[in-house]
Every structure is written in structure tokens, then in C-alpha cells.
Write a protein that holds these residues in place. Sequence first.
Motif, PDB file in Angstrom:
ATOM      1  N   MET A 193       0.709  -0.914   0.310  1.00 60.05           N
ATOM      2  CA  MET A 193       0.104  -0.059  -0.244  1.00 60.05           C
ATOM      3  C   MET A 193       0.535   1.376   0.010  1.00 60.05           C
ATOM      4  O   MET A 193       0.491   2.080  -0.811  1.00 60.05           O
ATOM      5  N   HIS A 194       1.794   1.075   0.324  1.00 57.84           N
ATOM      6  CA  HIS A 194       2.661   2.920   0.445  1.00 57.84           C
ATOM      7  C   HIS A 194       3.683   2.261  -0.426  1.00 57.84           C
ATOM      8  O   HIS A 194       3.684   3.358  -0.753  1.00 57.84           O
ATOM      9  N   LEU A 195       3.922   1.208  -1.634  1.00 60.21           N
ATOM     10  CA  LEU A 195       4.699   1.339  -2.628  1.00 60.21           C
ATOM     11  C   LEU A 195       3.275   2.041  -3.504  1.00 60.21           C
ATOM     12  O   LEU A 195       3.992   2.900  -4.577  1.00 60.21           O
ATOM     13  N   LYS A 196       2.642   1.620  -3.027  1.00 58.84           N
ATOM     14  CA  LYS A 196       1.261   2.293  -4.195  1.00 58.84           C
ATOM     15  C   LYS A 196       1.203   3.946  -4.253  1.00 58.84           C
ATOM     16  O   LYS A 196       1.110   4.392  -4.960  1.00 58.84           O
ATOM     17  N   LYS A 197       0.878   4.422  -3.257  1.00 56.58           N
ATOM     18  CA  LYS A 197       0.940   5.614  -1.948  1.00 56.58           C
ATOM     19  C   LYS A 197       1.907   6.505  -3.132  1.00 56.58           C
ATOM     20  O   LYS A 197       1.998   7.405  -3.426  1.00 56.58           O
ATOM     21  N   THR A 198       3.522   5.728  -3.069  1.00 55.47           N
ATOM     22  CA  THR A 198       4.781   6.286  -3.914  1.00 55.47           C
ATOM     23  C   THR A 198       4.105   7.013  -5.299  1.00 55.47           C
ATOM     24  O   THR A 198       4.662   7.648  -5.578  1.00 55.47           O
ATOM     25  N   GLU A 199       4.139   5.523  -5.876  1.00 52.26           N
ATOM     26  CA  GLU A 199       3.872   5.758  -7.815  1.00 52.26           C
ATOM     27  C   GLU A 199       2.887   6.633  -7.641  1.00 52.26           C
ATOM     28  O   GLU A 199       3.166   7.280  -8.703  1.00 52.26           O
ATOM     29  N   LYS A 200       1.873   6.737  -6.977  1.00 49.42           N
ATOM     30  CA  LYS A 200       1.110   7.336  -7.270  1.00 49.42           C
ATOM     31  C   LYS A 200       1.012   9.180  -7.399  1.00 49.42           C
ATOM     32  O   LYS A 200       1.025  10.227  -7.642  1.00 49.42           O
ATOM     33  N   LEU A 201       2.390   9.470  -6.023  1.00 46.87           N
ATOM     34  CA  LEU A 201       2.589  10.549  -5.939  1.00 46.87           C
ATOM     35  C   LEU A 201       3.715  11.160  -6.642  1.00 46.87           C
ATOM     36  O   LEU A 201       3.331  11.666  -7.309  1.00 46.87           O
ATOM     37  N   PHE A 202       4.346  10.585  -7.407  1.00 44.27           N
ATOM     38  CA  PHE A 202       5.173  10.476  -8.287  1.00 44.27           C
ATOM     39  C   PHE A 202       4.360  10.578  -9.661  1.00 44.27           C
ATOM     40  O   PHE A 202       5.195  11.614 -10.931  1.00 44.27           O
ATOM     41  N   ALA A 203       3.596  10.125  -9.746  1.00 43.40           N
ATOM     42  CA  ALA A 203       3.061   9.954 -10.841  1.00 43.40           C
ATOM     43  C   ALA A 203       2.036  10.870 -11.081  1.00 43.40           C
ATOM     44  O   ALA A 203       1.554  12.239 -12.181  1.00 43.40           O
ATOM     45  N   GLU A 204       1.415  11.457  -9.998  1.00 39.50           N
ATOM     46  CA  GLU A 204      -0.157  12.923 -10.315  1.00 39.50           C
ATOM     47  C   GLU A 204       0.613  14.028  -9.908  1.00 39.50           C
ATOM     48  O   GLU A 204       0.290  14.872 -10.141  1.00 39.50           O
ATOM     49  N   HIS A 205       1.151  13.855  -7.943  1.00 39.82           N
ATOM     50  CA  HIS A 205       1.797  15.320  -8.305  1.00 39.82           C
ATOM     51  C   HIS A 205       3.167  15.497  -8.615  1.00 39.82           C
ATOM     52  O   HIS A 205       3.459  17.410  -8.144  1.00 39.82           O
TER      53      HIS A 205
END
Length: 209
Positions: A193-205
Motif C-alpha cells: 500500500m505504501h509503495l502504491k502511494k509512492t507510485e501515485k505521488l510521483f505519477a500524479e503530484h
Amino acid sequence: MNILIVFDHPYTGSASENIPHNRSFSAALLAATKKGLRASGHNIDLIDLHKDGFNPVMSSSDLASWRKKEVMDPLIADYQQRLLKADHIIFIFPIWWEGMPAMSKGFLDKVFAKGIVYSEPKPGSLFKCLLPNLKGASLLTVMATPTFIYRWLFGNPITKMVFRGTFRKMGINSLKWYSYSGMEKLTLEQREMHLKKTEKLFAEHWKNK
């Protein structure tokens, strides 16, 4: 943007899968970060210090070359050329004994050379950054110590060393620290879950950076 990632873990960036005795959450973070950055359209240049066989020890000959603004080690020369092209630097490493591993410290000691990466207009003054494109730096760190204890009891030494003592000193002020603490206590699903949040952070933000 051209993103330079400096990765430091003995297992190298290849240890991102959940394989016993060859797995690293730092490497898993690297994989998630790269995936997110690619999704947001950034170019990635990866320096994997252990894979490269980088020697972090400053020898007497290294110091003499550093003082003379000469570069004798071709690997350091290569790293410096890649720094010159970077718009943003991301460091990923575990925190050991409340500080960075030897490879990361050696990278700063040997690669961030006066007259090449920065200049000192006059003794005692703030440095001038000689990296023409650099706009900021980020830290992704993994540690067992809870983040709030690291901040309030130990005084957040990693950001003092890397941010205040290095980049702010060079006039770079766009700095961000992402702390991952206690990952070893979590289930596989929680870590994912933490890894998916990290991927989302760098993909979206990071889309508009």
C-alpha cells in the motif's frame, strides 16, 4: 524534467521483489518511484552506487585532486556530468545509526567538488551552485526509528546534513523528505500500500513539475 536518482543499498536496485535474503524496501521504493515518474513524463537517470562499485572513501590522492579541482576517477567524472544535466535529484537509501550509509556520504564528499558542482565566492560565505539546471532535491529514506522520535529526539539529522548542510548552503531551497519508518513491522499488504502511494505521488503530484 531530467530526474537523477542516486540509490544506495548493498542489494542494489535489483532487490525490489519479495525474495528472502535479497529484498530491500529501499529497492521497492526505487521501482515505485521510477514507475510513477515515467507515468508523469519525466526522464530518469539512475545512479546505483553499489552496482557501480563506487568507492566512498576519500584517500589522500582523492583529496589532493579535489583541492586542485581535478578529477582522476572516471566514475566520479561521469557522475558529475550527469549532475550537470539534472533538473532534480532524488536520493533513496536506508538510515543506519540515524545517518546516511557510507556510499551516500561518500557521494557528497567526492562528487560534490568545489569548482565543479559549487563555488565558494569568499571564505565563510554561502556557496554558489554550479549545476545550471538543478531546481530541487528529494530524500526517500527507510528506517526502523519512528519518524516522530527521529525528528524530536534526535533532531532530524538526515535533513540537517543533506538539506541544510548541503543543498541550502548551495542556494537550492526546493527540498522534500519522504520518511518510511517501521516498514519491517508491517504486513506485505501494508507495505504494498505504501509503495502504491509512492507510485501515485510521483505519477500524479509530479505531473506539472
